[in-house]
Design a protein around this motif. Structure first.
Motif, PDB file in Angstrom:
ATOM      1  N   MET A 112       0.612  -1.153   0.343  1.00 50.31           N
ATOM      2  CA  MET A 112       0.007   0.073  -0.206  1.00 50.31           C
ATOM      3  C   MET A 112       0.908   0.749  -0.139  1.00 50.31           C
ATOM      4  SD  MET A 112      -2.833   1.359   0.413  1.00 50.31           S
ATOM      5  CE  MET A 112      -4.180  -0.025   0.104  1.00 50.31           C
ATOM      6  N   TYR A 113       1.619   1.544   0.881  1.00 54.03           N
ATOM      7  CA  TYR A 113       2.752   2.429   0.786  1.00 54.03           C
ATOM      8  C   TYR A 113       3.640   3.097  -0.092  1.00 54.03           C
ATOM      9  CZ  TYR A 113       1.857   2.829   6.032  1.00 54.03           C
ATOM     10  OH  TYR A 113       1.497   2.798   7.131  1.00 54.03           O
ATOM     11  N   TYR A 114       3.795   1.636  -1.071  1.00 57.11           N
ATOM     12  CA  TYR A 114       4.582   1.896  -2.841  1.00 57.11           C
ATOM     13  C   TYR A 114       3.481   2.790  -3.276  1.00 57.11           C
ATOM     14  CZ  TYR A 114       8.363   0.591  -5.482  1.00 57.11           C
ATOM     15  OH  TYR A 114      10.019   0.327  -5.953  1.00 57.11           O
ATOM     16  N   GLN A 115       2.388   2.245  -3.870  1.00 59.11           N
ATOM     17  CA  GLN A 115       1.597   2.325  -4.179  1.00 59.11           C
ATOM     18  C   GLN A 115       0.578   4.204  -4.509  1.00 59.11           C
ATOM     19  OE1 GLN A 115      -0.175   0.895  -6.658  1.00 59.11           O
ATOM     20  NE2 GLN A 115       0.428  -1.670  -6.315  1.00 59.11           N
ATOM     21  N   LEU A 116       1.031   3.932  -2.823  1.00 57.45           N
ATOM     22  CA  LEU A 116       0.773   5.733  -1.918  1.00 57.45           C
ATOM     23  C   LEU A 116       1.556   6.105  -3.197  1.00 57.45           C
ATOM     24  CD1 LEU A 116      -0.582   5.661   1.385  1.00 57.45           C
ATOM     25  CD2 LEU A 116      -1.776   6.092  -0.833  1.00 57.45           C
ATOM     26  N   TYR A 117       3.183   5.684  -2.675  1.00 55.28           N
ATOM     27  CA  TYR A 117       4.318   6.665  -3.098  1.00 55.28           C
ATOM     28  C   TYR A 117       4.190   6.907  -5.448  1.00 55.28           C
ATOM     29  CZ  TYR A 117       9.159   7.632  -4.267  1.00 55.28           C
ATOM     30  OH  TYR A 117      10.210   7.970  -4.790  1.00 55.28           O
ATOM     31  N   GLU A 118       3.580   5.847  -5.252  1.00 58.42           N
ATOM     32  CA  GLU A 118       4.067   5.909  -6.947  1.00 58.42           C
ATOM     33  C   GLU A 118       3.278   6.994  -6.709  1.00 58.42           C
ATOM     34  OE1 GLU A 118       5.893   4.175  -9.419  1.00 58.42           O
ATOM     35  OE2 GLU A 118       6.744   4.306  -7.792  1.00 58.42           O
ATOM     36  N   LEU A 119       1.590   6.771  -6.698  1.00 61.66           N
ATOM     37  CA  LEU A 119       0.576   8.194  -6.567  1.00 61.66           C
ATOM     38  C   LEU A 119       1.301   9.517  -6.542  1.00 61.66           C
ATOM     39  CD1 LEU A 119      -2.618   8.442  -7.515  1.00 61.66           C
ATOM     40  CD2 LEU A 119      -2.894   7.746  -4.430  1.00 61.66           C
ATOM     41  N   ASN A 120       1.497   9.671  -5.438  1.00 61.55           N
ATOM     42  CA  ASN A 120       1.782  10.917  -5.292  1.00 61.55           C
ATOM     43  C   ASN A 120       3.031  11.534  -6.845  1.00 61.55           C
ATOM     44  OD1 ASN A 120       2.506  13.428  -3.067  1.00 61.55           O
ATOM     45  ND2 ASN A 120       4.671  12.125  -3.804  1.00 61.55           N
ATOM     46  N   HIS A 121       3.714  10.399  -6.701  1.00 59.22           N
ATOM     47  CA  HIS A 121       4.879  11.263  -7.661  1.00 59.22           C
ATOM     48  C   HIS A 121       3.851  11.042  -9.375  1.00 59.22           C
ATOM     49  CE1 HIS A 121       7.816  10.060 -11.584  1.00 59.22           C
ATOM     50  NE2 HIS A 121       8.433  10.706 -10.408  1.00 59.22           N
ATOM     51  N   ALA A 122       2.933  10.424  -9.599  1.00 59.96           N
ATOM     52  CA  ALA A 122       1.842  10.929 -11.007  1.00 59.96           C
ATOM     53  C   ALA A 122       1.679  12.389 -10.405  1.00 59.96           C
ATOM     54  CB  ALA A 122       1.061   8.992 -10.771  1.00 59.96           C
ATOM     55  N   ALA A 123       0.582  12.242  -9.536  1.00 55.70           N
ATOM     56  CA  ALA A 123      -0.025  13.393  -9.393  1.00 55.70           C
ATOM     57  C   ALA A 123       1.200  14.562  -9.505  1.00 55.70           C
ATOM     58  CB  ALA A 123      -0.397  13.426  -7.394  1.00 55.70           C
ATOM     59  N   LEU A 124       1.787  14.252  -9.576  1.00 57.82           N
ATOM     60  CA  LEU A 124       2.877  15.765  -9.607  1.00 57.82           C
ATOM     61  C   LEU A 124       3.113  16.207 -10.984  1.00 57.82           C
ATOM     62  CD1 LEU A 124       5.627  15.755  -5.817  1.00 57.82           C
ATOM     63  CD2 LEU A 124       3.645  17.247  -5.997  1.00 57.82           C
ATOM     64  N   GLN A 125       3.348  14.798 -11.291  1.00 61.62           N
ATOM     65  CA  GLN A 125       3.901  14.892 -12.735  1.00 61.62           C
ATOM     66  C   GLN A 125       3.737  16.317 -13.266  1.00 61.62           C
ATOM     67  OE1 GLN A 125       5.759  13.295 -14.645  1.00 61.62           O
ATOM     68  NE2 GLN A 125       5.869  14.582 -16.497  1.00 61.62           N
ATOM     69  N   PRO A 126       2.191  17.233 -13.660  1.00 61.46           N
ATOM     70  CA  PRO A 126       1.471  18.463 -13.814  1.00 61.46           C
ATOM     71  C   PRO A 126       2.267  18.987 -13.730  1.00 61.46           C
ATOM     72  CG  PRO A 126      -0.302  16.756 -13.494  1.00 61.46           C
ATOM     73  CD  PRO A 126       0.633  15.841 -12.960  1.00 61.46           C
ATOM     74  N   ALA A 127       2.684  19.038 -12.308  1.00 61.99           N
ATOM     75  CA  ALA A 127       3.535  20.392 -11.369  1.00 61.99           C
ATOM     76  C   ALA A 127       5.197  20.775 -11.910  1.00 61.99           C
ATOM     77  CB  ALA A 127       3.721  20.316  -9.927  1.00 61.99           C
ATOM     78  N   ARG A 128       5.676  19.717 -12.308  1.00 61.19           N
ATOM     79  CA  ARG A 128       6.528  19.014 -13.013  1.00 61.19           C
ATOM     80  C   ARG A 128       6.895  19.821 -14.149  1.00 61.19           C
ATOM     81  NH1 ARG A 128       6.853  14.071 -10.112  1.00 61.19           N
ATOM     82  NH2 ARG A 128       5.727  12.812 -11.785  1.00 61.19           N
ATOM     83  N   ALA A 129       5.308  19.400 -14.775  1.00 62.09           N
ATOM     84  CA  ALA A 129       5.564  19.742 -16.212  1.00 62.09           C
ATOM     85  C   ALA A 129       5.452  21.734 -16.194  1.00 62.09           C
ATOM     86  CB  ALA A 129       4.890  18.830 -16.521  1.00 62.09           C
ATOM     87  N   TYR A 130       5.133  21.898 -15.784  1.00 66.46           N
ATOM     88  CA  TYR A 130       4.873  23.264 -15.294  1.00 66.46           C
ATOM     89  C   TYR A 130       6.473  24.363 -15.060  1.00 66.46           C
ATOM     90  CZ  TYR A 130       3.184  27.839 -13.793  1.00 66.46           C
ATOM     91  OH  TYR A 130       2.992  29.332 -13.894  1.00 66.46           O
TER      92      TYR A 130
END
Length: 426
Positions: free
Chosen positions: A1-19
């Motif tokens: 579960m924690y690893y999945q949350l880590y991956e989800l957090n990373h994916a969620a930040l993708q738009p901010a990283r692109a910006y």
């Protein structure tokens, strides 16, 4: 579960990283007048710092296209010469004239402790002018399908033995940090079997042979928590859509977090200085930061069984120095080593493997003649400086090469030739 949350957090930040990446490009573009102002460079620096601290760093490349031999540039070709699901053996083939004298075969066993083998790029680069270099390129466990089976410390030792068989006799081994224990175990097993492919010499560098000596924070944590704590708190299934989905792993990001927390103030200062280098338009200082952290922040997962067996065997039970270590049920006896020369190297300020932990190998390998053993402590370096950096190149490399050269000059003691039982990975 924690690893999945880590991956989800990373994916969620993708738009901010692109910006952030777009902002950096805008405010560092030479066609933008603001890029020449301190304010513009500050905006670009903030954007780059955000993007770099939130991205996932991919596996780096060695990128060693040439080396200098006898003062002349020589092309180098990187080739995979041996492959298994959890490791490739890379050969840095140098285009040297056939008439030139042969250099020693050197197998560098990279640590399987969270970073890729490219962490030893400087080590390889320093040895290339003087040796025919091979290095273990361990796989990211999350990238290995579950159908390929498990991989534990016994398998690790088998891999080392099989690589030595593939390379042939008169191969010299250099183990950096974590591999010191399995390399020593492999040499003991091979000598006990009368295996003619046992290494000619082994150099153990900053390795945890006996972590009871001068224990560091890493050692004390393992003893304090116990193996059950590690099993329950740091082992997680690899997330989807990784090829190793559902494989039990020790995530690399946890190992990286642990290492960074040990010297958090240094990393904060380094990133603050990186920001100021960007604002001041100091390209050299910024490039050095990028080069180091592109490597340092690129991490890989370890199989759960390898990680747990290593923690229990090396850091909790101290099985090797206590004479209790086994390989596939057979005792590992360093006293069986008589032919393999032994060089141990430590760093004066090493906060990962404390002083004396690697030297302990000499107390275990009691039957290696005094003329075939040596120990060296490098002043004023920490763990990383044992295998990289200016002092490594200037003071440690000549000692390793001298030790290997001395071993090559010796008349090899005759060894019994006998049929060696297969490890099952040939």
């Amino acid at each position: 579960m924690y690893y999945q949350l880590y991956e989800l957090n990373h994916a969620a930040l993708q738009p901010a990283r692109a910006y952030a990446d777009a902002v950096k490009m805008l405010y560092s573009n030479p066609l933008n007048p603001l890029s020449y102002t301190r304010w513009g460079r500050s905006v670009a620096a903030t954007a780059e710092l955000f993007e770099r601290t939130t991205r996932r760093y991919g596996k780096p490349q060695f990128e060693l296209p040439e080396t200098l031999i006898d003062g002349q540039p020589v092309p180098v070709t990187e080739k995979t010469v041996w492959s298994r699901p959890f490791c490739n053996l890379l050969h840095f083939e140098r285009a040297v004239p056939a008439s030139r004298h042969s250099d020693p075969k050197l197998l560098i066993v990279a640590p399987m402790s969270g970073h890729y083998a490219t962490l030893l790029r400087g080590t390889v680069e320093a040895m290339l002018p003087h040796a025919d270099v091979y290095i273990t390129d361990w796989a990211d466990a999350r990238m290995v399908p579950v159908s390929e089976g498990r991989f534990d410390l016994d398998d690790y030792i088998d891999y080392i033995i099989d690589m030595l068989h593939a390379l042939g006799p008169d191969t010299h081994v250099m183990a950096v940090c974590q591999p010191s224990v399995p390399v020593l175990a492999a040499a003991a097993i091979m000598e006990a079997r009368g295996d003619r492919f046992a290494p000619a010499s082994m150099t153990l560098m900053g390795g945890p042979i006996d972590t009871r000596r001068n224990p560091t924070a890493v050692n004390l944590l393992a003893e304090e928590k116990g193996i059950d704590w590690f099993r329950e708190n740091v082992i997680m299934p690899a997330p989807w859509p990784a090829p190793g989905f559902t494989r039990s792993v020790y995530p690399g990001f946890l190992q990286l977090s642990g290492f960074m927390s040990m010297n958090l103030d240094r990393h904060i200062i380094a990133h603050r200085e990186f920001f100021m280098h960007l604002v001041k338009n100091d390209g050299d200082g910024a490039d050095k930061h990028r080069e180091f952290y592109d490597e340092y922040l690129a991490v890989m997962d370890l199989t759960a069984e390898f990680y747990l067996q290593t923690v229990e065997t090396v850091f909790i039970r101290h099985s090797l120095p206590r004479g209790e270590m086994t390989h596939r049920g057979v005792p590992v006896d360093p006293a069986a080593i008589t032919n393999v020369a032994l060089l141990t190297i430590e760093g004066e300020n090493d906060d990962i493997s404390g002083l004396g932990q690697t030297q302990a190998a000499h107390d275990l390998c009691v039957n290696i003649p005094a003329a075939r053993r040596a120990h060296y402590v490098q002043p004023a370096v920490g763990h990383y400086g044992v295998f990289n950096g200016s002092r490594f190149r200037a003071e440690i490399v000549p000692r390793i090469l001298g030790f290997i050269a001395q071993r090559r000059k010796e008349d090899r003691r005759p060894r019994k030739l006998q049929l060696v039982r297969s490890t099952g990975t040939d």
